[in-house]
Design an enzyme around this catalytic site. Sequence first.
Site, short mmCIF file in Angstrom:
data_model
loop_
_atom_site.label_atom_id
_atom_site.label_comp_id
_atom_site.label_asym_id
_atom_site.label_seq_id
_atom_site.Cartn_x
_atom_site.Cartn_y
_atom_site.Cartn_z
CG ASN A 157 -0.36 -0.20 2.50
OD1 ASN A 157 0.80 -0.59 2.59
ND2 ASN A 157 -1.10 0.07 3.55
CB CYS B 269 -2.06 -0.95 8.28
SG CYS B 269 -0.98 0.46 8.55
P1 NAD Z 1 1.02 -9.86 3.18
O1 NAD Z 1 1.11 -10.28 4.59
O2 NAD Z 1 0.32 -10.72 2.23
O3 NAD Z 1 2.50 -9.66 2.58
C1 NAD Z 1 3.41 -8.77 3.16
C2 NAD Z 1 4.80 -9.11 2.67
O4 NAD Z 1 5.23 -10.33 3.25
C3 NAD Z 1 4.92 -9.28 1.16
O5 NAD Z 1 6.12 -8.68 0.72
C4 NAD Z 1 4.97 -10.80 1.00
O6 NAD Z 1 5.64 -11.22 -0.16
C5 NAD Z 1 5.74 -11.20 2.23
N1 NAD Z 1 5.55 -12.58 2.68
C6 NAD Z 1 4.46 -13.36 2.52
N2 NAD Z 1 4.66 -14.57 3.10
C7 NAD Z 1 5.89 -14.54 3.67
C8 NAD Z 1 6.66 -15.46 4.43
N3 NAD Z 1 6.19 -16.67 4.74
N4 NAD Z 1 7.88 -15.09 4.86
C9 NAD Z 1 8.36 -13.84 4.58
N5 NAD Z 1 7.68 -12.93 3.86
C10 NAD Z 1 6.45 -13.28 3.40
O7 NAD Z 1 0.41 -8.39 3.22
P2 NAD Z 1 -0.04 -7.46 2.01
O8 NAD Z 1 -1.29 -8.03 1.43
O9 NAD Z 1 1.11 -7.18 1.13
O10 NAD Z 1 -0.40 -6.11 2.77
C11 NAD Z 1 -1.59 -5.88 3.42
C12 NAD Z 1 -1.45 -6.12 4.91
O11 NAD Z 1 -0.41 -5.33 5.43
C13 NAD Z 1 -2.70 -5.71 5.68
O12 NAD Z 1 -2.97 -6.66 6.67
C14 NAD Z 1 -2.29 -4.41 6.30
O13 NAD Z 1 -2.99 -4.05 7.46
C15 NAD Z 1 -0.85 -4.62 6.57
N6 NAD Z 1 -0.14 -3.34 6.70
C16 NAD Z 1 0.32 -2.95 7.92
C17 NAD Z 1 0.94 -1.73 8.08
C18 NAD Z 1 1.45 -1.26 9.43
O14 NAD Z 1 2.28 -0.38 9.46
N7 NAD Z 1 0.98 -1.80 10.53
C19 NAD Z 1 1.13 -0.91 6.96
C20 NAD Z 1 0.67 -1.35 5.73
C21 NAD Z 1 0.03 -2.57 5.60
#
Ligand code: NAD
Length: 484
Positions: free
Chosen positions: A153, A284
Amino acid sequence: MKYQPKASHFIDGEYVEDTNGAPIDVIYPATGEVIARLHSATPEIVNKALNSAKQAQAEWAAMSGTERGRVLRRAADIMRDRNYELSVLETHDTGKPLQETLVADATSGADALEYFGGLTASLTGEHIPLGGGDFVYTIREALGVCVGIGAWNYPTQIACWKGAPALACGNTMVFKPSETTPLSALKVAEILIEAGAPKGVYNVVQGYGDVGALLVTDPRVAKVSLTGSVPTGRKVYAAAADGMKHVTMELGGKSPMIVFDDANIENAVSGAILGNFYSSGQVCSNGTRVFVQKGIKEAFLARLSERLATAKIGDPLDEDINFGPMVSENQMNIALSYVEKGKAEGARLVFGGARIAVDGFYMQPTVFADVTDNMTIAREEIFGPVMSVLDFDTEEEVLARANDTEFGLAAGVFTNDLTRAHRIVAGFEAGTCYINTYNLAPVEAPFGGSKMSGVGRENSKLAINHFSEMKTVYVSMNDVEAPY
Ligand code: NAD
């Protein structure tokens, strides 16, 4: 292709390709057009990036804080100079309107580089006198190689929010952007080199979750900072624990926003709009459970609908547009499926609810009223433009209901009663709270979640403690007394 980078990865100061990696198509969400084709990192690429980061770390940490800070501040200046170009790229990567990316992405990344660049020269340990002449001094040391893993995002912001404090402390980084938005982190890496960072200090590798997992489990890695969903956070935290690595987890939320009947309704509606529909709801910390006190509920809903009807939905490159597509077809379908769940479980649809019939992944800003606590749309993170409005009567009741969630990222309250505002905030189980506003995240303030929403904090001076550790040195000025 329109935004094809020189190669998929940026390692040791240069672009690197390995076409054996699985293809990653980068899709412009406003049209569905493929704008670049990259490749996921092979184990050889991951190894090369980690080696480069490992090798660069000692030299980088040995530079004075002033020198390291200068590199970060120069990078901030370059980012600001190129804000327009970087924002257009970010809009292509994410679909977010240019009106937003011009003020919230490269600029936020530059703020982080400038802020941590400014702190770098003053990062020190301390002197602790112990009596009898003995003393302890502490040395603030880098952790080593840090891995950053991003969500889709805010790709530029996340690359900088993780990179800037890591580099300030003398660490090096291997950053893996989300496979959905892989382009802008490469620009951050290029800019850092241009600003004078030694090769290998900030590397970018592309890939899906398996590449993230490979990075997290590598023994060369000392720390992992993830922005992502709770299920991914659980896996990454567990994998990092096995190697006793430091972690920062910025995860999902289902944050409450409470509007009391004495609130300034116009401000509360603005807060609800910002906290639900900015970036098409893909934030988020969004306040997606909007608790409105019964006395003003209908007035609030009427004004909200009036203002949502004026949202300008369309081509995100048109600076007049303030509501763009969702990041991907998949994410749009997930959000639309929650709309169906809301309807099926008896919530009242008061605005939007449908896909917009154009190319690209657009859906309407959507508001449900009469939502109850146990409905799926009130319990699960949707990560799309779907707001739930819930009614309440009393302060005590609403606080308990606001906290009745596994998440704890953010929370907000709108009221003109000063003492009530602080009482509510004291009772919130959330890392970031707002009084009479919502969703601001300046680099000076800590940002992060409680409960399942995360571990650690990004931004502010606190981030320094998550990217460094103290070495304690006991100095004796006396003879050593042994019992025998
Ligand atoms: P996601 O959890 O699907 O993926 C996040 C990242 O993790 C990606 O780069 C993905 O390739 C990687 N990933 C996936 N599986 C993994 C594994 N087993 N080991 C290591 N890396 C792995 O999330 P998304 O769909 O990209 O983003 C949306 C989510 O992120 C929402 O839940 C949102 O709330 C959260 N978010 C949180 C914040 C915050 O600051 N708290 C900010 C933005 C988004």
